[in-house]
Design a protein around this motif. Sequence first.
Motif, mmCIF file in Angstrom:
data_model
loop_
_atom_site.group_PDB
_atom_site.id
_atom_site.type_symbol
_atom_site.label_atom_id
_atom_site.label_comp_id
_atom_site.label_asym_id
_atom_site.label_seq_id
_atom_site.Cartn_x
_atom_site.Cartn_y
_atom_site.Cartn_z
ATOM 1 N N ASP A 123 0.862 -1.238 -0.169
ATOM 2 C CA ASP A 123 0.106 0.195 -0.021
ATOM 3 C C ASP A 123 0.957 1.248 0.007
ATOM 4 O O ASP A 123 1.616 1.477 0.915
ATOM 5 N N VAL A 124 1.028 1.998 -0.965
ATOM 6 C CA VAL A 124 1.668 3.104 -1.236
ATOM 7 C C VAL A 124 1.075 4.368 -1.175
ATOM 8 O O VAL A 124 1.548 5.518 -1.294
ATOM 9 N N SER A 125 -0.462 4.263 -0.819
ATOM 10 C CA SER A 125 -1.034 5.559 -0.324
ATOM 11 C C SER A 125 -0.519 6.353 0.669
ATOM 12 O O SER A 125 -0.051 5.605 1.628
ATOM 13 N N TYR A 126 -0.758 7.775 0.890
ATOM 14 C CA TYR A 126 -0.051 8.437 2.041
ATOM 15 C C TYR A 126 -1.515 8.508 3.074
ATOM 16 O O TYR A 126 -2.663 8.257 2.572
ATOM 17 N N PRO A 127 -0.970 8.571 4.254
ATOM 18 C CA PRO A 127 -2.001 8.612 5.388
ATOM 19 C C PRO A 127 -2.909 9.949 5.245
ATOM 20 O O PRO A 127 -2.186 11.152 4.712
ATOM 21 N N PRO A 128 -3.756 9.962 6.130
ATOM 22 C CA PRO A 128 -4.688 11.118 5.870
ATOM 23 C C PRO A 128 -3.954 12.538 6.310
ATOM 24 O O PRO A 128 -3.971 13.675 5.740
ATOM 25 N N ALA A 129 -3.073 12.226 7.501
ATOM 26 C CA ALA A 129 -2.399 13.653 7.821
ATOM 27 C C ALA A 129 -1.460 14.217 6.888
ATOM 28 O O ALA A 129 -1.327 15.342 6.551
ATOM 29 N N ALA A 130 -0.883 13.413 5.970
ATOM 30 C CA ALA A 130 -0.130 13.761 4.704
ATOM 31 C C ALA A 130 -0.687 14.454 3.728
ATOM 32 O O ALA A 130 -0.408 15.691 3.196
ATOM 33 N N GLU A 131 -2.037 13.823 3.623
ATOM 34 C CA GLU A 131 -2.757 14.575 2.486
ATOM 35 C C GLU A 131 -3.337 15.874 2.862
ATOM 36 O O GLU A 131 -3.616 16.797 2.109
ATOM 37 N N GLU A 132 -3.644 15.946 4.154
ATOM 38 C CA GLU A 132 -4.049 17.290 4.928
ATOM 39 C C GLU A 132 -2.904 18.205 4.733
ATOM 40 O O GLU A 132 -3.208 19.373 4.307
ATOM 41 N N PHE A 133 -1.664 17.869 4.671
ATOM 42 C CA PHE A 133 -0.528 18.665 4.807
ATOM 43 C C PHE A 133 -0.387 19.163 3.155
ATOM 44 O O PHE A 133 0.029 20.424 2.888
ATOM 45 N N ARG A 134 -0.685 18.111 2.366
ATOM 46 C CA ARG A 134 -0.627 18.493 0.796
ATOM 47 C C ARG A 134 -1.646 19.706 0.622
ATOM 48 O O ARG A 134 -1.238 20.527 -0.322
ATOM 49 N N THR A 135 -2.542 19.609 1.227
ATOM 50 C CA THR A 135 -3.756 20.764 0.820
ATOM 51 C C THR A 135 -3.213 22.205 1.366
ATOM 52 O O THR A 135 -3.365 23.148 0.585
ATOM 53 N N THR A 136 -2.465 21.994 2.421
ATOM 54 C CA THR A 136 -1.719 23.252 3.000
ATOM 55 C C THR A 136 -0.621 23.623 1.779
ATOM 56 O O THR A 136 -0.570 24.790 1.629
ATOM 57 N N VAL A 137 0.184 22.820 1.374
ATOM 58 C CA VAL A 137 1.102 23.128 0.582
ATOM 59 C C VAL A 137 0.595 23.613 -0.940
ATOM 60 O O VAL A 137 1.045 24.612 -1.465
#
Length: 294
Positions: A2-16
């Motif tokens: 499973d190479v998907s990113y955890p929710p916290a990482a995707e939340e940070f992606r929104t910030t970036v």
Amino acid sequence: MDVSYPPAAEEFRTTVRAFVADQLPPGWQGIGALEGEDLASFLSSWRRALAEHGYVAPAWPREYGGAGLSKLEHLVLMEEIAAAGLPGYVLNDNFSVKMIGNTLLHWGTEEQKRRFLPRIVSGEDVWCQGFSEPDAGSDLASLRTKAQFDGDRWVINGQKIWTSAATRASWVFTLVRTEPDAGKHRGISMLLVPLDQPGIEIRPIKMINGDDEFCEVYFTDAVTDTGCLVGRRGEGWKVAGTLLTYERGEEAATLPVLFRAEFDRLAELARSRGWSVTRSSVSAWPRRTHRRRS
């Protein structure tokens, strides 16, 4: 796997993504579309924005000017920067952040970290590397540049060569021989030396293409203070080994992201001009109609 990113990482992606969107000028076509003063102006504002958010050195602790990001957050940051066609790193950050900055995090005293790291992030201090000498290139341990301790300062004499971007730097991290009677790989120390002083002469080396990025640096009774010794006296070879590890391996996860984004943009440009690009090959061949000779 499973190479998907955890929710916290995707939340940070929104910030970036929001941060990146705020930096892009109208009609943005990628950094390659800029040149001259427009390029210089944009790079200056881009670096300033990165510094304000701690993204010049994203993995550094916040107290030293970083953002305290995890390795995964750092990767997400690079993915979004690359996707927008923005430069992941700017001029001299290779030497300032990746090399001496990370080395000071590893070997530096608390005083050195607080003195130098925030100024690296802000861009107030720009660094270059003083390792190679005319007779000490691949055999770096043969270096002859000497430093003697005199009261509360080091006095340095010798020559370095192939010093990249020395004319644009304000400091040099350099290897010098401080224990002349010690073994070849011993007795070498790493010093941090300000370049703006009478005892240092920088001579650009003109290359065949007209560029003069590489330089010779001459030390004639140049000085630096006692707080500019990195690691222990005579153990600079160990410190240099750490620095070269950061130079060659610290970005194993992030650089491929930037390289892939550049290749994808190149491939798209090739397709727009009628070239055939396949995933099985990095070569692009023009579509032409060949006529058989009679």
